[in-house]
Design a protein around this motif. Structure first.
Motif, PDB file in Angstrom:
ATOM      1  N   HIS A 256       0.804  -1.206   0.000  1.00 45.91           N
ATOM      2  CA  HIS A 256       0.000   0.000   0.000  1.00 45.91           C
ATOM      3  C   HIS A 256       0.848   1.272   0.000  1.00 45.91           C
ATOM      4  N   HIS A 305      -6.697  -3.109   3.726  1.00 45.81           N
ATOM      5  CA  HIS A 305      -7.806  -3.006   2.779  1.00 45.81           C
ATOM      6  C   HIS A 305      -7.584  -3.845   1.517  1.00 45.81           C
ATOM      7  N   HIS A 306      -6.374  -4.367   1.355  1.00 48.17           N
ATOM      8  CA  HIS A 306      -6.158  -5.323   0.258  1.00 48.17           C
ATOM      9  C   HIS A 306      -6.557  -6.733   0.682  1.00 48.17           C
TER      10      HIS A 306
HETATM   11 CU   LIG Z   1      -3.933   0.130  -0.805  1.00 41.81          CU
END
Ligand SMILES: [Cu+2]
Length: 816
Positions: A256, A305-306
């Motif tokens: 990220h 969030h992945h």
């Molecule tokens: Cu991300």
């Protein structure tokens, strides 16, 4: 006359020798920066061809253009190349070329390190791309999830190519990050306070900082996965106490921030170019700096969030979803600052401006779908569909490629000293912009209709045919656009009219020099009194060229540039930079030999190359320094400054601080893995595998205490002995007391913790032996004590980590 003589002597000191010999030995930041940019664009073209193959395959249903096995390699390589061999190196190249010029310096802080980074990048990239020709390219997706990428499901060397090749390229990224951070903090024009820095420097500083903390988790994860594949240490194998999700955490802890590592430099280019195009000053400098720093910080708290669909606790879902929507705030601050800048100014539709408008439209759309995906229920539906592919291309192409194209057109005259030929750049823009939206806008819909990512074909009934065909046509339109861009650049470089010094009327220092830039950048160095030095002193360029600034003398024959106080920019000392050398390419070659032997599975021989690397690093370190006190030298403008040989807080010291921060982050990631497995894996650690030894941890602690005390009284030999004791204690714990690392993830993780301690104790030991040899050779004096102080940093870190590792290995046994 004086100016011409100054130019001749400076050029003799700084220039690259002609011919291939000079090409191999050059450490000049302009050379290295250009090479990074050209190579990155070449890899971009290769990645683009792969994208064309993907679109050719998906253009029609039931396509048999390439088989599934080849298709897997194609999309994996497309993603890996664009991320690791294009985006990051492209920004590194731009930073290396432009940064010293913008800051008013003559080179980067560690010229030989930039060169080492370049060769590592070239060799690593070649290995990765070469694997395609051999048909053994990585094929488990660009994020290489185990167990798919593990030995069982990928028995060939495909995953090893990725793990070793990318790690090799990562060496180059770490070199660049440390280089960029230290250069921004230390090597600036006189009196360039932090708040007088050009805005791009803030962006690049944030980016470099993110790399220093963002890359180590990936490097660690890759090493662990490679060790699992090569030696069977089961970090990610659930049956033996590991967990494949550990890889996902480590990967996205990097992955990220990686998105922002790519976006921030591009946004920095926007903040630099936009005000010039709008003929005004950037609105909200302070707010932008705050937003950039906030973004850099926030981006480390979003990685989960992945992984929304991996079955993580509800509480975590809520937290990471909220954090993900939060990043819209600092991003919006920047967008509004840019809009306000446009509003204040009188924008001119010059070519870079056109690409900036493309950036606005595409990137904002990507940001909006990002907010959609931050919402967990929506993400659950859209996860692993073409919607996500569309989102990430809007973010990355919008947030990186368009600004970089604007930057290319903006700084191209600086590279070549030439202007434009025809209006080809406009045609290229429209092809790229229309082609891009044709390709990816429809992909949102294909995704919502349920088309998964990474499938090699689909049947007619799914109803995805028309959308896919449009995407494919768009892809080819885009490819024509990029080809046209390339043609345009070549034409400009060859046929463009010679342009005057500053074609855009910009106010930053890189335009206060003749273009193309001389090897030493500035004949004398500026002192600045505001953020717009060229507005304050309209004939600044002439004055600097005439030698009216600092360090206008070249009599010493050394490469000199100004080092300043980090916050106030007050001139502090004169940094002496090393000259051209074989050492960087030789070091990269031995490292390359190590990686190649690992790839070939010749594990017993690989360490020989590491020994070779260590020997070269020793020689490298030996080649610096001075055997005599020089004292303060005349820096011009009434200033007398010491050289970096006799100064405190040198670039070397700060470089070590950042290198150790990266290393500590790697260790922290490993401890995170240890804690993660302890929490999630059942029966961890298995009581029968724990060890309650006491002799070894006591030995390690005594060694650490000896090393720490000995350096305080400058006893190098004793310090080396202390580090040796730590090394021995840890090796004994692993070899004699613990079960085999391949038996269980607990044993493997413990061995990895010990390996970290052993490696650092070994490095610290060598450092003290080096210091002893250097002292005897006369390199140290009460004034010249930078080296022992730097070694102390490393030594203290190794002592702390070693003692900690030894305790961690036995505490579970003591508790049991
Ligand atoms: Cu991300």
């Amino acid at each position: 006359m004086r100016a011409l003589r100054l130019h001749r002597t400076l050029d003799a000191i700084w220039r690259t020798e002609p011919g291939w010999r000079g090409w191999l030995r050059s450490v000049n930041h302009s050379d290295i920066g250009k090479r990074f940019i050209i190579a990155a664009f070449t890899f971009f073209a290769i990645g683009g061809v792969l994208a064309m193959l993907i679109r050719a395959q998906l253009a029609t249903p039931n396509s048999a253009f390439v088989g599934p096995a080849v298709y897997n390699q194609i999309f994996t390589m497309h993603g890996s190349i664009m991320m690791f061999l294009f985006a990051i190196p492209m920004f590194e190249g731009l930073a290396m070329y432009i940064l010293p010029k913008m800051l008013g310096a003559r080179d980067l802080a560690f010229p030989r390190l930039s060169s080492l980074g370049w060769w590592c990048y070239l060799f690593g990239g070649t290995i990765i791309v070469g694997s395609m020709l051999a048909g053994v390219a990585p094929d488990a997706g660009w994020f290489l999830y185990p167990p798919l990428s593990g030995k069982q499901w990928t028995p060939g060397i495909n995953s090893d190519v990725w793990l070793l090749g990318i790690t090799f390229v990562e060496v180059s990224a770490m070199c660049a990050a440390i280089e960029i951070a230290v250069s921004i903090l230390k090597l600036r024009a006189g009196d360039m306070r932090l708040d007088r820095m050009p805005i791009l420097a803030w962006y690049l500083l944030a980016t470099a900082g993110m790399m220093i903390f963002g890359f180590p988790p990936l490097i660690l994860g890759s090493i662990l996965l490679e060790v699992e594949r090569a030696f069977g240490w089961p970090f990610y194998t659930a049956a033996l106490g590991g967990d494949p999700l550990l890889w996902q955490h480590l990967f996205w802890l990097f992955g990220h921030p990686e998105v922002y590592i790519i976006f921030l430099p591009a946004a920095g280019a926007v903040s630099t170019i936009l005000p010039v195009m709008a003929r005004t000053r950037l609105l909200g400098y302070g707010a932008i700096v705050a937003a950039v720093l906030a973004l850099a910080f926030l981006s480390f708290g979003l990685w989960v969030h992945h992984m929304f669909t991996t079955g993580i606790p509800h509480m975590a879902l809520g937290f990471f979803s909220a954090a993900s929507t939060l990043v819209a705030i600092p991003t919006a601050v920047q967008i509004f600052a840019w809009l306000g800048t446009l509003w204040n100014g009188r924008p001119e539709m010059k070519l870079p401006m056109l690409y900036l408008i493309g950036f606005f439209i595409v990137f904002v759309l990507g940001g909006l779908t990002g907010v959609m995906l931050a919402v967990v229920p929506f993400d659950t539906q859209a996860h692993d569909t073409a919607f996500v592919t569309a989102h990430l291309h809007y973010v990355l192409v919008g947030g990186f490629v368009f600004p970089m194209l604007a930057a290319a057109y903006y700084w191209l005259p600086h590279f070549t000293g030439r202007g434009r030929v025809m209006r080809i750049g406009e045609a290229a823009f429209w092809l790229i912009f229309v082609g891009f939206n044709l390709t990816f806008f429809g992909m949102h819909l294909t995704g919502l209709l349920g088309m998964p990512r990474r499938i090699d074909t689909y049947s007619e009934e799914m109803g995805w045919t028309a959308l896919n065909l449009i995407s494919s046509v768009g892809g080819f339109v885009q490819a024509f656009g990029f080809a046209l861009f390339l043609i345009d650049v070549v034409l400009k470089t060859r046929l463009g009219q010679r342009v005057r010094r500053d074609p855009w009327n910009a106010d930053t220092l890189e335009w206060a020099m003749p273009i193309p830039a001389p090897s030493y950048n500035f004949a004398s160095l500026a002192r600045v009194s505001s953020r717009e030095p060229r507005d304050d002193v309209p004939d600044l360029a002439v004055r600097l060229a005439r030698g009216d600034g600092l360090l206008a003398s070249a009599e010493s024959g050394r490469r000199e540039t100004l080092a300043v106080d980090m916050t106030t920019g007050t001139p502090e000392h004169v940094a002496i930079l090393p000259g051209n050398s074989w050492l960087p390419i030789a070091t990269a070659a031995t490292l390359g030999g190590f990686f190649l032997l690992m790839l070939a599975g010749l594990y017993p021989f690989a360490p020989l190359f590491l020994i070779g690397t260590a020997w070269l690093v020793w020689r490298w370190a030996w080649s610096n320094g001075s055997r005599a006190d020089i004292g303060a030298i005349d820096a011009g403008d009434g200033l007398r400054l010491p050289t970096s040989f006799e100064a405190q807080g040198t670039t070397g010291w700060w470089g070590s601080i950042f290198a150790l921060s990266a290393s500590a982050t790697l260790f922290a990631s490993l401890l995170f893995g240890y804690a993660f497995l302890w929490t999630v894996a059942p029966n961890w650690p298995p009581p029968e595998l724990t060890q309650a030894a006491t002799i070894e941890p006591v030995l390690a602690i005594l060694g650490a205490a000896l090393a720490t005390l000995a350096v305080r009284v400058r006893r190098a030999t004793l310090a080396a002995a202390g580090q040796g004791a730590i090394l021995l204690a840890l090796a004994a714990l692993i070899a004699l007391r613990m079960p085999s690392p391949s038996s269980h993830a607990y044993a493997a993780t413990s061995a990895a913790v010990a390996a970290y301690g052993i490696f650092h104790a070994g490095v610290a030991m060598l450092m003290w032996l080096f210091i002893r040899a250097r002292s005897r050779a006369g390199f140290h004096s009460p004034a010249r004590d930078a080296e022992p102080r730097i070694a102390t940093l490393w030594s203290d870190h190794a002592a702390g980590a070693g003692a900690f590792a030894a305790m961690l290995l036995v505490i579970p046994g003591w508790l049991a």
